[in-house]
Design a protein around this motif. Sequence first.
Motif, PDB file in Angstrom:
ATOM      1  N   ALA A   1     -10.844  13.148  62.644  1.00 34.15           N
ATOM      2  CA  ALA A   1     -10.769  14.614  62.634  1.00 34.15           C
ATOM      3  C   ALA A   1     -11.136  15.166  63.735  1.00 34.15           C
ATOM      4  O   ALA A   1     -10.849  16.347  64.226  1.00 34.15           O
ATOM      5  CB  ALA A   1     -11.904  15.065  61.201  1.00 34.15           C
ATOM      6  N   SER A   2     -12.070  14.499  64.384  1.00 39.08           N
ATOM      7  CA  SER A   2     -12.502  15.091  65.754  1.00 39.08           C
ATOM      8  C   SER A   2     -11.251  14.900  66.902  1.00 39.08           C
ATOM      9  O   SER A   2     -11.358  15.950  67.632  1.00 39.08           O
ATOM     10  CB  SER A   2     -13.791  14.401  66.212  1.00 39.08           C
ATOM     11  N   ARG A   3     -10.701  14.146  66.757  1.00 42.42           N
ATOM     12  CA  ARG A   3      -9.531  13.907  67.880  1.00 42.42           C
ATOM     13  C   ARG A   3      -8.507  14.766  67.439  1.00 42.42           C
ATOM     14  O   ARG A   3      -7.650  15.301  68.299  1.00 42.42           O
ATOM     15  CB  ARG A   3      -9.017  12.538  67.673  1.00 42.42           C
ATOM     16  N   LEU A   4      -8.140  15.199  66.109  1.00 44.38           N
ATOM     17  CA  LEU A   4      -7.271  16.211  65.820  1.00 44.38           C
ATOM     18  C   LEU A   4      -7.598  17.501  66.172  1.00 44.38           C
ATOM     19  O   LEU A   4      -6.930  18.243  66.601  1.00 44.38           O
ATOM     20  CB  LEU A   4      -7.139  16.057  64.333  1.00 44.38           C
ATOM     21  N   LEU A   5      -8.804  17.650  65.942  1.00 49.63           N
ATOM     22  CA  LEU A   5      -9.334  19.213  66.282  1.00 49.63           C
ATOM     23  C   LEU A   5      -9.416  19.127  67.902  1.00 49.63           C
ATOM     24  O   LEU A   5      -9.034  20.559  68.238  1.00 49.63           O
ATOM     25  CB  LEU A   5     -10.897  19.258  65.857  1.00 49.63           C
TER      26      LEU A   5
ATOM     27  N   GLY B   1      -7.285  17.680  69.796  1.00 44.88           N
ATOM     28  CA  GLY B   1      -5.694  17.997  70.078  1.00 44.88           C
ATOM     29  C   GLY B   1      -5.044  19.376  69.635  1.00 44.88           C
ATOM     30  O   GLY B   1      -4.365  19.795  70.689  1.00 44.88           O
ATOM     31  N   GLY B   2      -5.699  19.983  68.688  1.00 46.28           N
ATOM     32  CA  GLY B   2      -5.361  21.262  68.361  1.00 46.28           C
ATOM     33  C   GLY B   2      -5.914  22.304  69.379  1.00 46.28           C
ATOM     34  O   GLY B   2      -5.203  23.423  69.763  1.00 46.28           O
ATOM     35  N   LEU B   3      -7.106  22.078  69.922  1.00 48.76           N
ATOM     36  CA  LEU B   3      -7.712  22.923  70.975  1.00 48.76           C
ATOM     37  C   LEU B   3      -6.800  22.389  72.431  1.00 48.76           C
ATOM     38  O   LEU B   3      -6.651  23.625  73.012  1.00 48.76           O
ATOM     39  CB  LEU B   3      -9.307  22.502  71.262  1.00 48.76           C
ATOM     40  N   LEU B   4      -6.408  21.441  72.675  1.00 48.66           N
ATOM     41  CA  LEU B   4      -5.694  21.228  73.771  1.00 48.66           C
ATOM     42  C   LEU B   4      -4.254  22.022  73.637  1.00 48.66           C
ATOM     43  O   LEU B   4      -3.567  22.560  74.663  1.00 48.66           O
ATOM     44  CB  LEU B   4      -5.221  19.686  73.988  1.00 48.66           C
TER      45      LEU B   4
ATOM     46  N   ILE C   1      -5.049  21.397  63.950  1.00 47.34           N
ATOM     47  CA  ILE C   1      -6.604  22.061  63.332  1.00 47.34           C
ATOM     48  C   ILE C   1      -6.389  22.099  61.837  1.00 47.34           C
ATOM     49  O   ILE C   1      -7.378  21.809  61.235  1.00 47.34           O
ATOM     50  CB  ILE C   1      -6.682  23.504  63.977  1.00 47.34           C
ATOM     51  N   ALA C   2      -5.293  22.507  61.224  1.00 40.63           N
ATOM     52  CA  ALA C   2      -5.296  22.431  59.735  1.00 40.63           C
ATOM     53  C   ALA C   2      -5.467  20.596  59.309  1.00 40.63           C
ATOM     54  O   ALA C   2      -6.169  20.579  58.335  1.00 40.63           O
ATOM     55  CB  ALA C   2      -4.080  22.838  59.123  1.00 40.63           C
TER      56      ALA C   2
ATOM     57  N   THR D   1      -8.758  16.567  56.961  1.00 45.58           N
ATOM     58  CA  THR D   1      -9.351  15.336  57.092  1.00 45.58           C
ATOM     59  C   THR D   1     -10.994  15.281  56.919  1.00 45.58           C
ATOM     60  O   THR D   1     -11.464  14.257  56.509  1.00 45.58           O
ATOM     61  CB  THR D   1      -8.950  14.579  58.158  1.00 45.58           C
ATOM     62  N   ALA D   2     -11.440  16.304  57.544  1.00 46.45           N
ATOM     63  CA  ALA D   2     -13.085  16.476  57.546  1.00 46.45           C
ATOM     64  C   ALA D   2     -13.350  16.356  55.983  1.00 46.45           C
ATOM     65  O   ALA D   2     -12.862  16.916  55.011  1.00 46.45           O
ATOM     66  CB  ALA D   2     -13.470  17.767  58.050  1.00 46.45           C
TER      67      ALA D   2
END
Length: 106
Positions: A33-37, A39-42, A83-84, A89-90
């Motif tokens: 979930a941290s990596r997905l978040l 990626g959303g920020l990038l 981000i969704a 996933t969190a």
Amino acid sequence: CLVGGLYLVTQAPDFFMPDRWNPASGWQFGATASRLLGGGLLATAAAGANYLQNFYYSDRRRLPGPAAQRRHFMLLALALALIAAALVTAVPTPNPDYRPPAAQRQ
């Protein structure tokens, strides 16, 4: 967005994000979930750079072409999807550091 996204993608720390309306609960973000978040920020940072390059600093008398508009839309859609996915996933958990106010503890 760029610095935070790079940190989350490269380090992938586990962290707890409290709920905005109820501080007694929130979401526990794992590595995925941290990596997905991150990626959303990038993707958000890339959309901002695309906006500045094509829509803000370009010649004011003409709009950018359809390719730039499609690219901007796809970056925003990718950011929202990542981000969704991170929020799905969190794991929702109670806040481990929360103590109710003194008036409620009596």
